[in-house]
Design a protein around this motif. Structure first.
Motif, PDB file in Angstrom:
ATOM      1  N   PRO A 137      16.691 -26.250 -39.705  1.00 29.53           N
ATOM      2  CA  PRO A 137      17.028 -24.944 -39.136  1.00 29.53           C
ATOM      3  C   PRO A 137      18.374 -24.427 -39.638  1.00 29.53           C
ATOM      4  O   PRO A 137      19.369 -25.165 -39.668  1.00 29.53           O
ATOM      5  N   LYS A 159       6.847 -24.592 -38.523  1.00 34.29           N
ATOM      6  CA  LYS A 159       6.977 -24.228 -37.117  1.00 34.29           C
ATOM      7  C   LYS A 159       6.127 -25.203 -36.311  1.00 34.29           C
ATOM      8  O   LYS A 159       5.152 -25.757 -36.801  1.00 34.29           O
ATOM      9  N   ARG A 160       6.518 -25.446 -35.063  1.00 31.53           N
ATOM     10  CA  ARG A 160       5.713 -26.341 -34.240  1.00 31.53           C
ATOM     11  C   ARG A 160       4.417 -25.648 -33.824  1.00 31.53           C
ATOM     12  O   ARG A 160       4.446 -24.713 -33.031  1.00 31.53           O
ATOM     13  N   ASN A 165      11.694 -16.831 -35.701  1.00 33.67           N
ATOM     14  CA  ASN A 165      12.215 -18.153 -35.370  1.00 33.67           C
ATOM     15  C   ASN A 165      12.327 -18.313 -33.857  1.00 33.67           C
ATOM     16  O   ASN A 165      12.733 -17.369 -33.156  1.00 33.67           O
ATOM     17  N   THR A 166      11.988 -19.474 -33.361  1.00 32.57           N
ATOM     18  CA  THR A 166      12.103 -19.738 -31.925  1.00 32.57           C
ATOM     19  C   THR A 166      13.407 -20.442 -31.568  1.00 32.57           C
ATOM     20  O   THR A 166      13.770 -20.515 -30.395  1.00 32.57           O
ATOM     21  N   ASN A 167      14.112 -20.948 -32.548  1.00 36.08           N
ATOM     22  CA  ASN A 167      15.418 -21.569 -32.320  1.00 36.08           C
ATOM     23  C   ASN A 167      16.471 -20.466 -32.351  1.00 36.08           C
ATOM     24  O   ASN A 167      16.771 -19.912 -33.411  1.00 36.08           O
ATOM     25  N   SER A 176      12.795 -23.606 -41.648  1.00 34.38           N
ATOM     26  CA  SER A 176      12.234 -24.046 -40.367  1.00 34.38           C
ATOM     27  C   SER A 176      12.482 -22.977 -39.311  1.00 34.38           C
ATOM     28  O   SER A 176      13.541 -22.334 -39.293  1.00 34.38           O
ATOM     29  N   ARG A 177      11.509 -22.818 -38.426  1.00 32.68           N
ATOM     30  CA  ARG A 177      11.649 -21.850 -37.345  1.00 32.68           C
ATOM     31  C   ARG A 177      12.219 -22.467 -36.066  1.00 32.68           C
ATOM     32  O   ARG A 177      12.623 -21.744 -35.155  1.00 32.68           O
ATOM     33  N   ASP A 178      12.250 -23.795 -35.978  1.00 33.70           N
ATOM     34  CA  ASP A 178      12.640 -24.399 -34.701  1.00 33.70           C
ATOM     35  C   ASP A 178      13.407 -25.705 -34.881  1.00 33.70           C
ATOM     36  O   ASP A 178      14.610 -25.742 -34.758  1.00 33.70           O
TER      37      ASP A 178
END
Length: 287
Positions: free
Chosen positions: A208, A137-138, A272-274, A188-190
């Motif tokens: 993602p 994640k970022r 996840n933010t995406n 991946s979260r984003d």
């Protein structure tokens, strides 16, 4: 006769330089300057062997090529009193076949050995002892210890002092039990990241909407470093983590410490933010 003498005079220094260089190899040189030690995991020696053998082959090709260039420059140089162009040679079929076939053999050989080793490294381990899910994640990492139903939530590296020195205590730490079969599930979260444990000589992209897998056995206890190897935004350089390969008893103790802190369960895709992954509507809850 004179040409043979010149050829010997050219070849002898090249042979001496090569012999001295190989005889003086340090341990790091024998590893091809790779940042690891043999036996770190069950895969490291295979990667080292492929890397070092490739460089030896390329060095031999380079020495032969340099030798031929120097030999041609000496033997066919213009002598005093000579004018005009030297005799021109064309359509030398044996030489043309040679410099077509040899590079083709080298390319096919590199491909075959690389494909063989990659297939071995990518092969799943039957009945892994430890399953860990890693989310990039970022700009940090979440580690879900699936087998033990606990998790660790990381933050990005923190800079301190006037020189922006990294605080090592702020880095997320992944714990692995030595000698155990490990399955890493990579998510991946984003955006696209890359999960790279440097001393293990392998990395996997974190894409993602796609799960990647990595199977290995850590064989040496110790502290190792990891980072994101894919440019992922403003603080990509701070997306660092540590790896501790410990005994089974120390690993169990760490797992119990996470449980005691209340870190029970899994930090799954709900964080996840995406929101525009394949198979989703792209809408957020607020919408």
């Amino acid at each position: 006769m004179r040409s043979n003498r010149r050829l010997r005079l050219t070849a002898i220094p090249l042979a001496l330089v090569t012999t001295v260089a190989l005889a003086g190899c340090t341990t790091q040189m024998q590893l091809g300057w790779l940042p690891t030690e043999p036996g770190t995991t069950n895969q490291v020696d295979r990667v080292i062997g492929l890397w070092v053998t490739s460089w030896i082959v390329l060095l031999v090709v380079g020495v032969i090529t340099w030798g031929l260039i120097i030999w041609a420059a000496i033997v066919y140089r213009r002598r005093r009193g000579q004018t005009g162009l030297p005799a021109q040679l064309r359509y030398n079929m044996p030489i043309e076949v040679f410099y077509t076939i040899v590079p083709l053999i080298l390319v096919l050989g590199f491909f075959a050995f690389t494909a063989r080793d990659q297939a071995e490294i990518e092969a799943p381990l039957a009945e892994p002892d430890t399953v860990i899910e890693v989310y990039g994640k970022r700009w940090a990492w979440d580690f879900n210890y699936i087998t033990d139903d606990v998790y660790y939530a990381g933050i990005q590296a923190q800079e301190t002092g006037p020189n922006n020195t990294i605080d090592p205590e702020s880095l997320p730490t992944l714990y692995l039990p030595v000698g155990q079969k490990v399955e890493i599930r990579i998510e991946s979260r984003d955006v696209i990241h890359s999960f790279w444990i440097i001393d293990f000589l392998y990395k996997k992209d974190m894409i993602p909407g796609k799960t990647n897998y990595w199977y290995f056995i850590p064989e040496k206890e110790g502290s190792y470093t990891g980072k994101c190897a894919e440019l992922c935004g403003e603080y990509h350089s701070l997306m660092l983590f540590n790896v501790e390969v410990v005994s089974q008893a120390e690993y169990d103790e760490y797992i119990e410490s996470l449980r005691a802190e209340g870190n029970v369960g899994r930090l799954g895709p709900e964080f996840n933010t995406n929101t525009n992954l394949p198979g989703t509507t792209g809408a957020t809850e607020e919408e």
